[in-house]
Design a protein around this motif. Structure first.
Motif, PDB file in Angstrom:
ATOM      1  N   LEU A 132      22.917  39.283  55.330  1.00 15.74           N
ATOM      2  CA  LEU A 132      22.057  40.350  55.859  1.00 15.74           C
ATOM      3  C   LEU A 132      20.598  39.914  55.864  1.00 15.74           C
ATOM      4  CD1 LEU A 132      21.702  43.386  56.676  1.00 15.74           C
ATOM      5  CD2 LEU A 132      21.502  43.862  54.237  1.00 15.74           C
ATOM      6  N   LEU A 133      20.135  39.324  54.767  1.00 12.98           N
ATOM      7  CA  LEU A 133      18.734  38.930  54.669  1.00 12.98           C
ATOM      8  C   LEU A 133      18.414  37.707  55.521  1.00 12.98           C
ATOM      9  CD1 LEU A 133      18.078  39.603  50.901  1.00 12.98           C
ATOM     10  CD2 LEU A 133      17.280  40.937  52.851  1.00 12.98           C
ATOM     11  N   GLU A 134      19.398  36.850  55.778  1.00 14.42           N
ATOM     12  CA  GLU A 134      19.155  35.682  56.623  1.00 14.42           C
ATOM     13  C   GLU A 134      18.900  36.077  58.071  1.00 14.42           C
ATOM     14  OE1 GLU A 134      22.525  33.160  55.941  1.00 14.42           O
ATOM     15  OE2 GLU A 134      21.653  32.303  54.132  1.00 14.42           O
ATOM     16  N   ALA A 167      12.385  39.703  54.777  1.00 17.26           N
ATOM     17  CA  ALA A 167      13.387  39.427  53.749  1.00 17.26           C
ATOM     18  C   ALA A 167      12.760  39.434  52.359  1.00 17.26           C
ATOM     19  CB  ALA A 167      14.061  38.091  54.018  1.00 17.26           C
ATOM     20  N   ASN A 168      11.594  38.820  52.211  1.00 19.49           N
ATOM     21  CA  ASN A 168      10.912  38.811  50.910  1.00 19.49           C
ATOM     22  C   ASN A 168      10.504  40.216  50.490  1.00 19.49           C
ATOM     23  OD1 ASN A 168      11.157  36.069  50.486  1.00 19.49           O
ATOM     24  ND2 ASN A 168       9.218  35.596  51.475  1.00 19.49           N
ATOM     25  N   TYR A 169      10.009  41.016  51.427  1.00 18.21           N
ATOM     26  CA  TYR A 169       9.636  42.396  51.124  1.00 18.21           C
ATOM     27  C   TYR A 169      10.844  43.179  50.626  1.00 18.21           C
ATOM     28  CZ  TYR A 169       8.431  47.280  51.768  1.00 18.21           C
ATOM     29  OH  TYR A 169       8.242  48.619  51.556  1.00 18.21           O
ATOM     30  N   ILE A 170      11.948  43.056  51.336  1.00 19.07           N
ATOM     31  CA  ILE A 170      13.156  43.812  50.977  1.00 19.07           C
ATOM     32  C   ILE A 170      13.698  43.341  49.630  1.00 19.07           C
ATOM     33  CG2 ILE A 170      15.558  44.224  51.635  1.00 19.07           C
ATOM     34  CD1 ILE A 170      14.484  44.254  54.565  1.00 19.07           C
ATOM     35  N   ARG A 171      13.727  42.022  49.401  1.00 20.11           N
ATOM     36  CA  ARG A 171      14.181  41.493  48.109  1.00 20.11           C
ATOM     37  C   ARG A 171      13.309  42.011  46.967  1.00 20.11           C
ATOM     38  NH1 ARG A 171      14.280  36.471  50.238  1.00 20.11           N
ATOM     39  NH2 ARG A 171      16.336  36.047  51.035  1.00 20.11           N
ATOM     40  N   THR A 172      11.999  41.941  47.151  1.00 21.46           N
ATOM     41  CA  THR A 172      11.062  42.383  46.115  1.00 21.46           C
ATOM     42  C   THR A 172      11.207  43.868  45.832  1.00 21.46           C
ATOM     43  OG1 THR A 172       9.506  40.654  46.782  1.00 21.46           O
ATOM     44  CG2 THR A 172       8.621  42.481  45.484  1.00 21.46           C
ATOM     45  N   LYS A 173      11.287  44.666  46.890  1.00 21.75           N
ATOM     46  CA  LYS A 173      11.444  46.115  46.742  1.00 21.75           C
ATOM     47  C   LYS A 173      12.775  46.439  46.056  1.00 21.75           C
ATOM     48  CE  LYS A 173      10.333  50.365  48.475  1.00 21.75           C
ATOM     49  NZ  LYS A 173       9.090  51.057  48.423  1.00 21.75           N
ATOM     50  N   ALA A 174      13.833  45.721  46.417  1.00 22.32           N
ATOM     51  CA  ALA A 174      15.149  45.953  45.812  1.00 22.32           C
ATOM     52  C   ALA A 174      15.126  45.634  44.320  1.00 22.32           C
ATOM     53  CB  ALA A 174      16.204  45.111  46.526  1.00 22.32           C
ATOM     54  N   GLU A 175      14.521  44.531  43.956  1.00 22.67           N
ATOM     55  CA  GLU A 175      14.440  44.168  42.540  1.00 22.67           C
ATOM     56  C   GLU A 175      13.607  45.173  41.760  1.00 22.67           C
ATOM     57  OE1 GLU A 175      13.079  40.131  42.147  1.00 22.67           O
ATOM     58  OE2 GLU A 175      14.727  39.362  43.362  1.00 22.67           O
ATOM     59  N   ALA A 176      12.492  45.605  42.333  1.00 20.34           N
ATOM     60  CA  ALA A 176      11.604  46.540  41.640  1.00 20.34           C
ATOM     61  C   ALA A 176      12.231  47.911  41.446  1.00 20.34           C
ATOM     62  CB  ALA A 176      10.290  46.673  42.412  1.00 20.34           C
ATOM     63  N   ALA A 217      20.631  46.295  50.981  1.00 24.26           N
ATOM     64  CA  ALA A 217      21.209  47.221  51.971  1.00 24.26           C
ATOM     65  C   ALA A 217      20.706  48.646  51.749  1.00 24.26           C
ATOM     66  CB  ALA A 217      22.726  47.176  51.911  1.00 24.26           C
ATOM     67  N   GLU A 218      20.551  49.050  50.496  1.00 26.46           N
ATOM     68  CA  GLU A 218      20.028  50.395  50.215  1.00 26.46           C
ATOM     69  C   GLU A 218      18.577  50.524  50.687  1.00 26.46           C
ATOM     70  OE1 GLU A 218      22.472  51.845  46.281  1.00 26.46           O
ATOM     71  OE2 GLU A 218      20.968  50.266  46.026  1.00 26.46           O
ATOM     72  N   ILE A 219      17.787  49.488  50.475  1.00 26.39           N
ATOM     73  CA  ILE A 219      16.384  49.506  50.918  1.00 26.39           C
ATOM     74  C   ILE A 219      16.327  49.594  52.435  1.00 26.39           C
ATOM     75  CG2 ILE A 219      14.223  48.196  51.000  1.00 26.39           C
ATOM     76  CD1 ILE A 219      14.926  49.363  48.217  1.00 26.39           C
ATOM     77  N   ILE A 220      17.110  48.794  53.126  1.00 22.67           N
ATOM     78  CA  ILE A 220      17.131  48.823  54.590  1.00 22.67           C
ATOM     79  C   ILE A 220      17.583  50.194  55.073  1.00 22.67           C
ATOM     80  CG2 ILE A 220      18.267  47.876  56.640  1.00 22.67           C
ATOM     81  CD1 ILE A 220      18.256  45.153  55.115  1.00 22.67           C
TER      82      ILE A 220
END
Length: 82
Positions: A36-38, A45-54, A60-63
């Protein structure tokens, strides 16, 4: 959520300890998140990863939240424009 009995847990432990699981070609949750992120550019992708971790959520939930927010804003714009 149903709980396993001690006998069921022991049987599952025995099964997983003594046998090699048969692998399928079906990607698991982590592989699906990576795929999904690729599909996104590196900034997104970095924004979504960072937001998901935080927020302790999956990408997928963030998107999903971002899409629902966009849909709500579009619906408000359309209803105001009528």
């Amino acid at each position: 959520m149903a709980r396993m009995t001690e006998e069921e847990a022991a049987a599952l432990d025995n099964l997983l300890t003594r046998t090699t699981p048969r692998l399928t070609g079906i990607p698991g949750v982590f592989a699906r998140q990576k795929i999904l992120l690729e599909a996104l550019d590196s900034v997104a992708a970095n924004y979504i990863r960072t937001k998901a971790e935080a927020t302790h959520q999956t990408p997928a939930e963030i998107i999903g939240q971002l899409v629902r927010k966009e849909l709500a804003e579009t619906a408000e714009f359309v209803s105001v424009g009528k």
